[in-house]
Design a protein around this motif. Structure first.
Motif, PDB file in Angstrom:
ATOM      1  N   LEU A 166      19.088   9.564  20.210  1.00  0.00           N
ATOM      2  CA  LEU A 166      18.592   9.270  18.872  1.00  0.00           C
ATOM      3  C   LEU A 166      17.073   9.298  18.862  1.00  0.00           C
ATOM      4  O   LEU A 166      16.441   9.050  19.883  1.00  0.00           O
ATOM      5  CB  LEU A 166      19.064   7.882  18.423  1.00  0.00           C
ATOM      6  N   GLY A 167      16.491   9.565  17.702  1.00  0.00           N
ATOM      7  CA  GLY A 167      15.046   9.528  17.560  1.00  0.00           C
ATOM      8  C   GLY A 167      14.556  10.592  16.616  1.00  0.00           C
ATOM      9  O   GLY A 167      15.273  11.034  15.718  1.00  0.00           O
ATOM     10  N   ASP A 168      13.322  11.011  16.821  1.00  0.00           N
ATOM     11  CA  ASP A 168      12.739  12.068  16.008  1.00  0.00           C
ATOM     12  C   ASP A 168      12.178  13.153  16.917  1.00  0.00           C
ATOM     13  O   ASP A 168      12.426  13.140  18.111  1.00  0.00           O
ATOM     14  CB  ASP A 168      11.686  11.505  15.048  1.00  0.00           C
ATOM     15  N   GLN A 169      11.403  14.067  16.369  1.00  0.00           N
ATOM     16  CA  GLN A 169      10.929  15.211  17.152  1.00  0.00           C
ATOM     17  C   GLN A 169       9.921  14.830  18.235  1.00  0.00           C
ATOM     18  O   GLN A 169       9.638  15.629  19.112  1.00  0.00           O
ATOM     19  CB  GLN A 169      10.295  16.265  16.234  1.00  0.00           C
ATOM     20  N   ALA A 170       9.388  13.617  18.192  1.00  0.00           N
ATOM     21  CA  ALA A 170       8.382  13.205  19.172  1.00  0.00           C
ATOM     22  C   ALA A 170       8.913  12.209  20.197  1.00  0.00           C
ATOM     23  O   ALA A 170       8.530  12.257  21.360  1.00  0.00           O
ATOM     24  CB  ALA A 170       7.178  12.599  18.453  1.00  0.00           C
ATOM     25  N   LEU A 171       9.795  11.301  19.781  1.00  0.00           N
ATOM     26  CA  LEU A 171      10.280  10.233  20.656  1.00  0.00           C
ATOM     27  C   LEU A 171      11.787  10.118  20.514  1.00  0.00           C
ATOM     28  O   LEU A 171      12.296   9.895  19.410  1.00  0.00           O
ATOM     29  CB  LEU A 171       9.618   8.902  20.290  1.00  0.00           C
ATOM     30  N   LEU A 172      12.490  10.258  21.633  1.00  0.00           N
ATOM     31  CA  LEU A 172      13.948  10.158  21.620  1.00  0.00           C
ATOM     32  C   LEU A 172      14.399   9.198  22.710  1.00  0.00           C
ATOM     33  O   LEU A 172      13.778   9.105  23.769  1.00  0.00           O
ATOM     34  CB  LEU A 172      14.576  11.532  21.850  1.00  0.00           C
ATOM     35  N   VAL A 173      15.492   8.487  22.428  1.00  0.00           N
ATOM     36  CA  VAL A 173      16.070   7.536  23.369  1.00  0.00           C
ATOM     37  C   VAL A 173      17.527   7.918  23.571  1.00  0.00           C
ATOM     38  O   VAL A 173      18.227   8.245  22.609  1.00  0.00           O
ATOM     39  CB  VAL A 173      15.964   6.088  22.841  1.00  0.00           C
ATOM     40  N   GLY A 174      17.975   7.896  24.817  1.00  0.00           N
ATOM     41  CA  GLY A 174      19.355   8.238  25.118  1.00  0.00           C
ATOM     42  C   GLY A 174      20.026   7.173  25.964  1.00  0.00           C
ATOM     43  O   GLY A 174      19.384   6.532  26.786  1.00  0.00           O
ATOM     44  N   GLN A 175      21.313   7.000  25.719  1.00  0.00           N
ATOM     45  CA  GLN A 175      22.125   6.104  26.538  1.00  0.00           C
ATOM     46  C   GLN A 175      22.698   6.935  27.675  1.00  0.00           C
ATOM     47  O   GLN A 175      23.266   8.004  27.449  1.00  0.00           O
ATOM     48  CB  GLN A 175      23.240   5.507  25.701  1.00  0.00           C
ATOM     49  N   LEU A 176      22.550   6.447  28.902  1.00  0.00           N
ATOM     50  CA  LEU A 176      22.975   7.196  30.078  1.00  0.00           C
ATOM     51  C   LEU A 176      24.358   6.764  30.547  1.00  0.00           C
ATOM     52  O   LEU A 176      24.682   5.582  30.504  1.00  0.00           O
ATOM     53  CB  LEU A 176      21.973   7.018  31.218  1.00  0.00           C
ATOM     54  N   SER A 177      25.122   7.731  30.990  1.00  0.00           N
ATOM     55  CA  SER A 177      26.449   7.511  31.577  1.00  0.00           C
ATOM     56  C   SER A 177      26.384   8.052  32.998  1.00  0.00           C
ATOM     57  O   SER A 177      26.350   9.258  33.196  1.00  0.00           O
ATOM     58  CB  SER A 177      27.466   8.307  30.783  1.00  0.00           C
ATOM     59  N   CYS A 178      26.322   7.152  33.961  1.00  0.00           N
ATOM     60  CA  CYS A 178      26.130   7.571  35.339  1.00  0.00           C
ATOM     61  C   CYS A 178      27.474   7.598  36.089  1.00  0.00           C
ATOM     62  O   CYS A 178      28.367   6.808  35.787  1.00  0.00           O
ATOM     63  CB  CYS A 178      25.172   6.628  36.041  1.00  0.00           C
ATOM     64  N   PRO A 179      27.597   8.491  37.072  1.00  0.00           N
ATOM     65  CA  PRO A 179      28.818   8.546  37.857  1.00  0.00           C
ATOM     66  C   PRO A 179      29.131   7.197  38.505  1.00  0.00           C
ATOM     67  O   PRO A 179      28.238   6.548  39.032  1.00  0.00           O
ATOM     68  CB  PRO A 179      28.533   9.609  38.923  1.00  0.00           C
ATOM     69  N   GLY A 180      30.365   6.782  38.422  1.00  0.00           N
ATOM     70  CA  GLY A 180      30.780   5.520  39.042  1.00  0.00           C
ATOM     71  C   GLY A 180      30.247   4.296  38.346  1.00  0.00           C
ATOM     72  O   GLY A 180      30.299   3.198  38.893  1.00  0.00           O
ATOM     73  N   GLY A 181      29.674   4.447  37.134  1.00  0.00           N
ATOM     74  CA  GLY A 181      29.158   3.308  36.398  1.00  0.00           C
ATOM     75  C   GLY A 181      27.884   2.722  36.963  1.00  0.00           C
ATOM     76  O   GLY A 181      27.454   1.649  36.574  1.00  0.00           O
ATOM     77  N   GLU A 182      27.235   3.438  37.882  1.00  0.00           N
ATOM     78  CA  GLU A 182      25.982   2.961  38.475  1.00  0.00           C
ATOM     79  C   GLU A 182      24.837   3.141  37.510  1.00  0.00           C
ATOM     80  O   GLU A 182      24.925   3.877  36.546  1.00  0.00           O
ATOM     81  CB  GLU A 182      25.696   3.731  39.759  1.00  0.00           C
ATOM     82  N   SER A 183      23.705   2.485  37.793  1.00  0.00           N
ATOM     83  CA  SER A 183      22.479   2.705  37.019  1.00  0.00           C
ATOM     84  C   SER A 183      21.862   4.023  37.452  1.00  0.00           C
ATOM     85  O   SER A 183      22.169   4.557  38.516  1.00  0.00           O
ATOM     86  CB  SER A 183      21.496   1.569  37.257  1.00  0.00           C
ATOM     87  N   ALA A 184      20.971   4.534  36.622  1.00  0.00           N
ATOM     88  CA  ALA A 184      20.303   5.799  36.930  1.00  0.00           C
ATOM     89  C   ALA A 184      19.492   5.673  38.206  1.00  0.00           C
ATOM     90  O   ALA A 184      19.067   4.591  38.588  1.00  0.00           O
ATOM     91  CB  ALA A 184      19.402   6.189  35.776  1.00  0.00           C
ATOM     92  N   LYS A 185      19.248   6.829  38.861  1.00  0.00           N
ATOM     93  CA  LYS A 185      18.485   6.832  40.121  1.00  0.00           C
ATOM     94  C   LYS A 185      17.043   6.472  39.914  1.00  0.00           C
ATOM     95  O   LYS A 185      16.493   6.514  38.882  1.00  0.00           O
ATOM     96  CB  LYS A 185      18.582   8.194  40.780  1.00  0.00           C
TER      97      LYS A 185
END
Length: 77
Positions: free
Chosen positions: A58-77
């Protein structure tokens, strides 16, 4: 948060990742960019920076935010 610079199809983003959220700030100039293509490029930049799938970007052409879905439910690296 640490930042990674990622370029996708001519759009350059500064991507920051914390837990299961990613923020992409487009830093290059583009004349009248449409949100659809920019959103997809930001999604790909978030995925490259995090190693996770980016859902719900979600966001606009300058700033976007995304929800991450990582393998095994872990946090992003």
């Amino acid at each position: 948060m640490p930042m990674q610079r990622v370029t996708v199809d001519g759009s350059t983003f500064e991507v920051r990742v914390r837990g299961n959220l990613a923020e992409a700030v487009r830093i290059n100039t583009q004349y009248a960019p449409r949100l659809g293509p920019i959103r997809e490029r930001a999604r790909r930049a978030m995925e490259a920076a995090s190693g996770c799938d980016a859902d719900r970007v979600l966001g606009d052409q300058a700033l976007l935010v995304g929800q991450l879905s990582c393998p095994g439910g872990e946090s992003a690296k």
